[in-house]
Scaffold this motif. Structure first.
Motif, short mmCIF file in Angstrom:
data_model
loop_
_atom_site.label_atom_id
_atom_site.label_comp_id
_atom_site.label_asym_id
_atom_site.label_seq_id
_atom_site.Cartn_x
_atom_site.Cartn_y
_atom_site.Cartn_z
N GLU A 123 16.95 16.22 12.95
CA GLU A 123 17.96 15.97 13.99
C GLU A 123 17.34 15.37 15.24
OE1 GLU A 123 19.40 19.96 14.30
OE2 GLU A 123 21.08 19.60 12.93
N CYS A 124 16.18 15.90 15.64
CA CYS A 124 15.50 15.40 16.83
C CYS A 124 15.08 13.95 16.63
CB CYS A 124 14.29 16.26 17.15
SG CYS A 124 13.43 15.78 18.66
N THR A 125 14.54 13.63 15.44
CA THR A 125 14.11 12.26 15.14
C THR A 125 15.30 11.31 15.20
OG1 THR A 125 12.28 13.02 13.78
CG2 THR A 125 13.07 10.78 13.39
N ARG A 126 16.40 11.68 14.55
CA ARG A 126 17.59 10.81 14.54
C ARG A 126 18.14 10.61 15.95
NH1 ARG A 126 19.11 14.24 9.85
NH2 ARG A 126 18.27 13.13 8.04
N ILE A 149 18.65 6.70 20.65
CA ILE A 149 18.56 6.30 22.07
C ILE A 149 17.41 5.34 22.34
CG2 ILE A 149 19.77 8.33 22.96
CD1 ILE A 149 17.06 9.56 23.66
N GLY A 150 16.85 4.76 21.26
CA GLY A 150 15.89 3.69 21.47
C GLY A 150 14.49 3.87 20.92
N SER A 151 14.13 5.04 20.44
CA SER A 151 12.80 5.22 19.84
C SER A 151 12.73 4.48 18.52
CB SER A 151 12.51 6.69 19.60
OG SER A 151 12.19 7.34 20.79
N LYS A 152 11.52 4.30 18.03
CA LYS A 152 11.28 3.67 16.74
C LYS A 152 10.86 4.74 15.74
CE LYS A 152 11.58 -0.47 18.51
NZ LYS A 152 12.71 -1.31 18.29
N TYR A 153 11.17 4.51 14.47
CA TYR A 153 10.71 5.43 13.43
C TYR A 153 9.20 5.29 13.28
CZ TYR A 153 15.38 6.68 11.79
OH TYR A 153 16.66 7.16 11.70
N PHE A 154 8.51 6.43 13.10
CA PHE A 154 7.07 6.46 12.92
C PHE A 154 6.74 7.30 11.70
CE2 PHE A 154 4.00 5.27 16.44
CZ PHE A 154 4.80 4.28 16.94
N LEU A 155 5.64 6.95 11.06
CA LEU A 155 5.08 7.78 10.00
C LEU A 155 3.81 8.38 10.57
CD1 LEU A 155 5.28 8.57 6.94
CD2 LEU A 155 3.60 6.78 6.55
N VAL A 156 3.74 9.70 10.60
CA VAL A 156 2.60 10.39 11.19
C VAL A 156 1.88 11.16 10.09
CG1 VAL A 156 1.92 12.18 12.83
CG2 VAL A 156 3.74 10.60 13.42
N GLN A 162 0.86 -1.18 0.00
CA GLN A 162 0.00 0.00 0.00
C GLN A 162 0.90 1.23 0.00
OE1 GLN A 162 -2.00 -0.96 3.73
NE2 GLN A 162 -3.91 -1.26 2.61
N THR A 163 0.32 2.37 -0.32
CA THR A 163 1.06 3.62 -0.30
C THR A 163 0.50 4.50 0.81
OG1 THR A 163 1.46 3.48 -2.67
CG2 THR A 163 1.74 5.63 -1.66
N PHE A 164 1.42 5.07 1.59
CA PHE A 164 1.06 5.94 2.71
C PHE A 164 1.85 7.23 2.57
CE2 PHE A 164 0.90 1.54 4.03
CZ PHE A 164 -0.32 1.43 4.66
N SER A 165 1.31 8.32 3.10
CA SER A 165 2.06 9.57 3.12
C SER A 165 2.01 10.14 4.52
CB SER A 165 1.49 10.57 2.11
OG SER A 165 0.17 10.90 2.45
N GLY A 166 3.00 10.94 4.83
CA GLY A 166 3.08 11.55 6.15
C GLY A 166 4.48 12.05 6.40
N ILE A 167 4.76 12.33 7.65
CA ILE A 167 6.08 12.82 8.06
C ILE A 167 6.77 11.72 8.85
CG2 ILE A 167 7.32 14.53 9.44
CD1 ILE A 167 5.05 16.49 8.79
N ILE A 168 8.04 11.46 8.53
CA ILE A 168 8.81 10.48 9.29
C ILE A 168 9.30 11.14 10.56
CG2 ILE A 168 10.88 9.07 9.37
CD1 ILE A 168 10.53 8.47 6.45
N THR A 169 8.90 10.59 11.67
CA THR A 169 9.29 11.08 12.98
C THR A 169 9.63 9.87 13.85
OG1 THR A 169 8.60 12.49 14.82
CG2 THR A 169 6.87 11.21 13.74
#
Length: 149
Positions: A82-85, A90-97, A58-65
């Protein structure tokens, strides 16, 4: 009579040694089997990155955070990228919002990191709130065509 007592004690000692030895062998075999099963889990994790052919892309759009900050980044001194990286390091997961929809995304970490903080279009399989990304494209605001990564 002392001869009989000694033979009984020898027999009890023999069985104690056999019981202890067989217990140690059983424990070693059990530990080995456990290690093999646990080692198979890491192979399963690498297989997890592959897309299931039964689930359609499927195709999704959003902001990678990231999962810690989601749409609002805590660190106001850094850019969204920079904040996302930093949060992912330090342990967070990538999210598409996208609005009120949040999806954890997995795939090529280098590609996802390069697109962090940007509005993107991703293609992948959605399962249990997680998108297995097969391709990602940054959407350029002042251009009609997206730039492929």
């Amino acid at each position: 009579m002392p001869e009989t007592q000694r033979s009984w004690l020898s027999l009890l000692g023999f069985f104690a040694v056999i019981t202890l030895g067989s217990s140690l062998i059983f424990a070693a075999v059990f530990a080995g089997v456990t290690a093999v099963i646990a080692g198979g889990g890491s192979a399963q994790a690498s297989d997890d990155q592959q897309v299931d052919p039964i689930v359609p892309a499927q195709t999704f759009s959003g902001i990678i955070t990231d999962s810690h900050c989601t749409a609002r980044h805590v660190d106001t001194k850094s850019s969204a990228a920079e904040c996302t990286r930093m949060c992912v390091s330090i342990g967070s997961k990538y999210f598409l919002v996208n609005g009120d929809k949040n999806y954890e995304i997995t795939g090529d970490p280098a590609q996802i990191s390069q697109l962090a903080g940007q509005r993107v279009k991703v293609t992948g399989a959605l399962a249990a709130g997680r998108i297995k990304v097969t391709s990602a494209t940054a959407l350029v605001a002042d251009s009609i065509t997206p730039s492929n990564i």
